[in-house]
Scaffold this motif. Structure first.
Motif, PDB file in Angstrom:
ATOM      1  N   VAL A  69      35.402 -20.797  62.804  1.00  0.00           N
ATOM      2  CA  VAL A  69      34.811 -19.556  62.291  1.00  0.00           C
ATOM      3  C   VAL A  69      35.676 -18.354  62.680  1.00  0.00           C
ATOM      4  O   VAL A  69      35.915 -17.450  61.871  1.00  0.00           O
ATOM      5  CB  VAL A  69      33.374 -19.379  62.831  1.00  0.00           C
ATOM      6  CG1 VAL A  69      32.758 -18.092  62.313  1.00  0.00           C
ATOM      7  CG2 VAL A  69      32.510 -20.568  62.452  1.00  0.00           C
ATOM      8  N   SER A  70      36.141 -18.334  63.924  1.00  0.00           N
ATOM      9  CA  SER A  70      36.906 -17.189  64.418  1.00  0.00           C
ATOM     10  C   SER A  70      38.220 -16.994  63.664  1.00  0.00           C
ATOM     11  O   SER A  70      38.780 -15.901  63.673  1.00  0.00           O
ATOM     12  CB  SER A  70      37.186 -17.346  65.915  1.00  0.00           C
ATOM     13  OG  SER A  70      37.995 -18.478  66.167  1.00  0.00           O
ATOM     14  N   GLY A  92      33.466 -26.099  64.795  1.00  0.00           N
ATOM     15  CA  GLY A  92      33.233 -25.322  66.009  1.00  0.00           C
ATOM     16  C   GLY A  92      33.524 -23.859  65.780  1.00  0.00           C
ATOM     17  O   GLY A  92      33.964 -23.441  64.693  1.00  0.00           O
ATOM     18  N   TYR A  93      33.299 -23.056  66.827  1.00  0.00           N
ATOM     19  CA  TYR A  93      33.474 -21.610  66.691  1.00  0.00           C
ATOM     20  C   TYR A  93      34.926 -21.239  66.404  1.00  0.00           C
ATOM     21  O   TYR A  93      35.184 -20.227  65.745  1.00  0.00           O
ATOM     22  CB  TYR A  93      32.987 -20.903  67.957  1.00  0.00           C
ATOM     23  CG  TYR A  93      33.186 -19.411  67.911  1.00  0.00           C
ATOM     24  CD1 TYR A  93      32.447 -18.615  67.041  1.00  0.00           C
ATOM     25  CD2 TYR A  93      34.155 -18.802  68.711  1.00  0.00           C
ATOM     26  CE1 TYR A  93      32.640 -17.253  66.975  1.00  0.00           C
ATOM     27  CE2 TYR A  93      34.355 -17.437  68.657  1.00  0.00           C
ATOM     28  CZ  TYR A  93      33.600 -16.668  67.786  1.00  0.00           C
ATOM     29  OH  TYR A  93      33.803 -15.317  67.724  1.00  0.00           O
ATOM     30  N   ASN A  94      35.875 -22.038  66.867  1.00  0.00           N
ATOM     31  CA  ASN A  94      37.279 -21.728  66.595  1.00  0.00           C
ATOM     32  C   ASN A  94      37.574 -21.694  65.096  1.00  0.00           C
ATOM     33  O   ASN A  94      38.392 -20.895  64.633  1.00  0.00           O
ATOM     34  CB  ASN A  94      38.192 -22.746  67.277  1.00  0.00           C
ATOM     35  CG  ASN A  94      38.251 -22.548  68.776  1.00  0.00           C
ATOM     36  OD1 ASN A  94      37.939 -21.469  69.277  1.00  0.00           O
ATOM     37  ND2 ASN A  94      38.641 -23.584  69.493  1.00  0.00           N
ATOM     38  N   HIS A 154      24.609 -21.068  63.314  1.00  0.00           N
ATOM     39  CA  HIS A 154      25.034 -22.019  64.337  1.00  0.00           C
ATOM     40  C   HIS A 154      25.787 -21.350  65.484  1.00  0.00           C
ATOM     41  O   HIS A 154      25.786 -21.857  66.607  1.00  0.00           O
ATOM     42  CB  HIS A 154      25.932 -23.103  63.721  1.00  0.00           C
ATOM     43  CG  HIS A 154      25.169 -24.225  63.090  1.00  0.00           C
ATOM     44  ND1 HIS A 154      24.645 -24.136  61.813  1.00  0.00           N
ATOM     45  CD2 HIS A 154      24.807 -25.446  63.564  1.00  0.00           C
ATOM     46  CE1 HIS A 154      24.023 -25.268  61.529  1.00  0.00           C
ATOM     47  NE2 HIS A 154      24.107 -26.082  62.569  1.00  0.00           N
ATOM     48  N   TYR A 155      26.429 -20.217  65.215  1.00  0.00           N
ATOM     49  CA  TYR A 155      27.344 -19.647  66.205  1.00  0.00           C
ATOM     50  C   TYR A 155      27.009 -18.225  66.631  1.00  0.00           C
ATOM     51  O   TYR A 155      27.675 -17.685  67.517  1.00  0.00           O
ATOM     52  CB  TYR A 155      28.777 -19.680  65.652  1.00  0.00           C
ATOM     53  CG  TYR A 155      29.211 -21.070  65.246  1.00  0.00           C
ATOM     54  CD1 TYR A 155      29.511 -22.034  66.221  1.00  0.00           C
ATOM     55  CD2 TYR A 155      29.290 -21.446  63.911  1.00  0.00           C
ATOM     56  CE1 TYR A 155      29.896 -23.313  65.845  1.00  0.00           C
ATOM     57  CE2 TYR A 155      29.672 -22.718  63.537  1.00  0.00           C
ATOM     58  CZ  TYR A 155      29.970 -23.646  64.510  1.00  0.00           C
ATOM     59  OH  TYR A 155      30.342 -24.923  64.151  1.00  0.00           O
ATOM     60  N   TYR A 156      25.979 -17.615  66.024  1.00  0.00           N
ATOM     61  CA  TYR A 156      25.655 -16.225  66.341  1.00  0.00           C
ATOM     62  C   TYR A 156      24.161 -16.078  66.616  1.00  0.00           C
ATOM     63  O   TYR A 156      23.332 -16.799  66.059  1.00  0.00           O
ATOM     64  CB  TYR A 156      26.064 -15.306  65.186  1.00  0.00           C
ATOM     65  CG  TYR A 156      27.556 -15.283  64.949  1.00  0.00           C
ATOM     66  CD1 TYR A 156      28.380 -14.403  65.635  1.00  0.00           C
ATOM     67  CD2 TYR A 156      28.148 -16.175  64.058  1.00  0.00           C
ATOM     68  CE1 TYR A 156      29.748 -14.389  65.434  1.00  0.00           C
ATOM     69  CE2 TYR A 156      29.521 -16.171  63.846  1.00  0.00           C
ATOM     70  CZ  TYR A 156      30.309 -15.281  64.544  1.00  0.00           C
ATOM     71  OH  TYR A 156      31.677 -15.290  64.342  1.00  0.00           O
ATOM     72  N   ASP A 166      25.678 -12.160  73.914  1.00  0.00           N
ATOM     73  CA  ASP A 166      25.764 -13.186  72.884  1.00  0.00           C
ATOM     74  C   ASP A 166      26.616 -12.687  71.716  1.00  0.00           C
ATOM     75  O   ASP A 166      27.097 -11.566  71.700  1.00  0.00           O
ATOM     76  CB  ASP A 166      24.371 -13.608  72.411  1.00  0.00           C
ATOM     77  CG  ASP A 166      23.458 -12.410  72.174  1.00  0.00           C
ATOM     78  OD1 ASP A 166      23.963 -11.270  72.188  1.00  0.00           O
ATOM     79  OD2 ASP A 166      22.245 -12.594  71.978  1.00  0.00           O
ATOM     80  N   ARG A 167      26.799 -13.550  70.720  1.00  0.00           N
ATOM     81  CA  ARG A 167      27.676 -13.220  69.598  1.00  0.00           C
ATOM     82  C   ARG A 167      26.908 -12.507  68.489  1.00  0.00           C
ATOM     83  O   ARG A 167      25.802 -12.895  68.128  1.00  0.00           O
ATOM     84  CB  ARG A 167      28.318 -14.490  69.034  1.00  0.00           C
ATOM     85  CG  ARG A 167      29.236 -15.229  70.002  1.00  0.00           C
ATOM     86  CD  ARG A 167      30.018 -16.287  69.253  1.00  0.00           C
ATOM     87  NE  ARG A 167      30.801 -17.126  70.164  1.00  0.00           N
ATOM     88  CZ  ARG A 167      30.589 -18.412  70.343  1.00  0.00           C
ATOM     89  NH1 ARG A 167      29.635 -19.025  69.668  1.00  0.00           N
ATOM     90  NH2 ARG A 167      31.332 -19.113  71.180  1.00  0.00           N
TER      91      ARG A 167
END
Length: 339
Positions: free
Chosen positions: A162-163, A158-160, A202-204, A120-121
């Motif tokens: 954040v990245s 979305g995660y993009n 939300h993403y990790y 996972d992240r």
């Protein structure tokens, strides 16, 4: 000739529950691999270990003694670190009331060990109000900071998104840098941290926070409120150890006694040579107050102050970081963290 048709008997269709069907019938879930596969036809994985591998090769792969002790220990540690976490994101602040004891280094090593073993992240957030250096230790900085994430909070789709703000190292650890200007970073408030935490959740799966040295700073309040387990870093000197112990006392008297009992203390050796203090006495003291104590050895590659590459560290350093990661995951899986 006349064809005569005999009326057929009426057939009544009725549904039946599984329990009403003949007991001799088996359902598909009984067709398991353990039942059907012949163990004599299944080749065991190739063993790890010098003598195990030698005997396996000489015997034409007929004699498989299994993995050696070190391989078994490594795989067991992998299993502990990669254990699944149910529910939402887990928050792990890394605390220290004194600068220079290696809090940022411990945050980096913990994040790398987690990201290297888990699927996972993992993200490490630099919440230090005095120009934190977490992104410099991990490497690959992209110039984006926590301030950029706060500004874009409402536009995150979305995660993009954040990245594009976080930096990522070779272990897949994501890092959110603090502001380079101390005047700007000082304005980073508890509300700002909650917005960052809201996006990260939300993403990790695991959110590490490299905190500042001021335990009464506004951001520290929000950090402790969200904490699922704590990591406290202590240096190997009398005053550094006392400050770490006083940090535990402050937490206990300010509503975080349960977190202290489940916390992990890291005895970080940031200087070469044998320390003057007796580590065994320090460990005994902190074991009386927290769940686990981990010793982090001195590593010249870390002391250089440059970016840390996890695979290039001394084996003892990587082992200690992995043991710390396993201890943190076990704390996150405990009933105290779940509550």
């Amino acid at each position: 000739m006349e064809r005569v048709r005999t009326p057929a008997a009426e057939v009544t269709l009725a549904s039946k529950r599984i329990g009403q069907i003949d007991d001799a019938r088996e359902s598909s879930d009984l067709l398991t691999a353990d039942r059907l596969l012949d163990p004599r036809q299944i080749a065991r994985p190739e063993p790890e270990g010098l003598w195990q591998q030698l005997l396996y090769s000489v015997s034409g792969k007929r004699i498989n003694l299994g993995d050696g002790r070190r391989a078994r220990q490594r795989k067991e540690l992998d299993r502990r670190i990669s254990a699944p976490l149910t529910g939402g994101a887990r928050f792990v602040p890394v605390l220290s009331r004194k600068g220079g004891v290696g809090k940022t280094t411990v945050t980096s090593l913990l994040g790398m060990a987690l990201a290297d073993a888990r699927d996972d992240r993992i993200i490490a957030v630099d919440a230090n109000p005095d120009r934190g250096t977490l992104a410099d230790r991990v490497g690959r900085p992209n110039g984006r900071t926590v301030r950029d994430l706060v500004r874009a909070h409402d536009e995150m789709a979305g995660y993009n998104d954040v990245s594009s703000i976080v930096a990522r190292d070779a272990t897949r650890l994501d890092v959110l840098a603090s502001d380079a200007d101390p005047r700007v970073s000082e304005a980073f408030s508890d509300d700002d941290y909650r917005q960052v935490a809201d996006v990260a959740a939300h993403y990790y799966s695991i959110v590490l926070t490299d905190t500042g040295t001021g335990i009464v700073h506004s951001v520290m309040g929000a950090t402790l409120e969200l904490a699922d387990t704590l990591v406290v870093v202590a240096g190997l000197s009398v005053d550094e150890a006392r400050l770490a112990s006083e940090t535990l006392t402050w937490l206990e008297t300010n509503g975080y006694a349960a977190c202290v009992r489940d916390a992990v203390v890291v005895l970080n050796n940031s200087r070469p040579g044998t320390p003057l203090v007796r580590e065994s006495e320090l460990e005994a003291h902190f074991r009386s107050r927290v769940r686990t104590v981990i010793r982090m050895p001195y590593d010249a590659r870390i002391a250089a102050g440059s970016a840390i590459t996890f695979r290039d560290l001394q084996p003892t350093t990587r082992q200690a970081a992995r043991e710390l990661a396993a201890a943190v995951v076990e704390g996150l899986r405990s009933p105290v963290a779940a509550a």
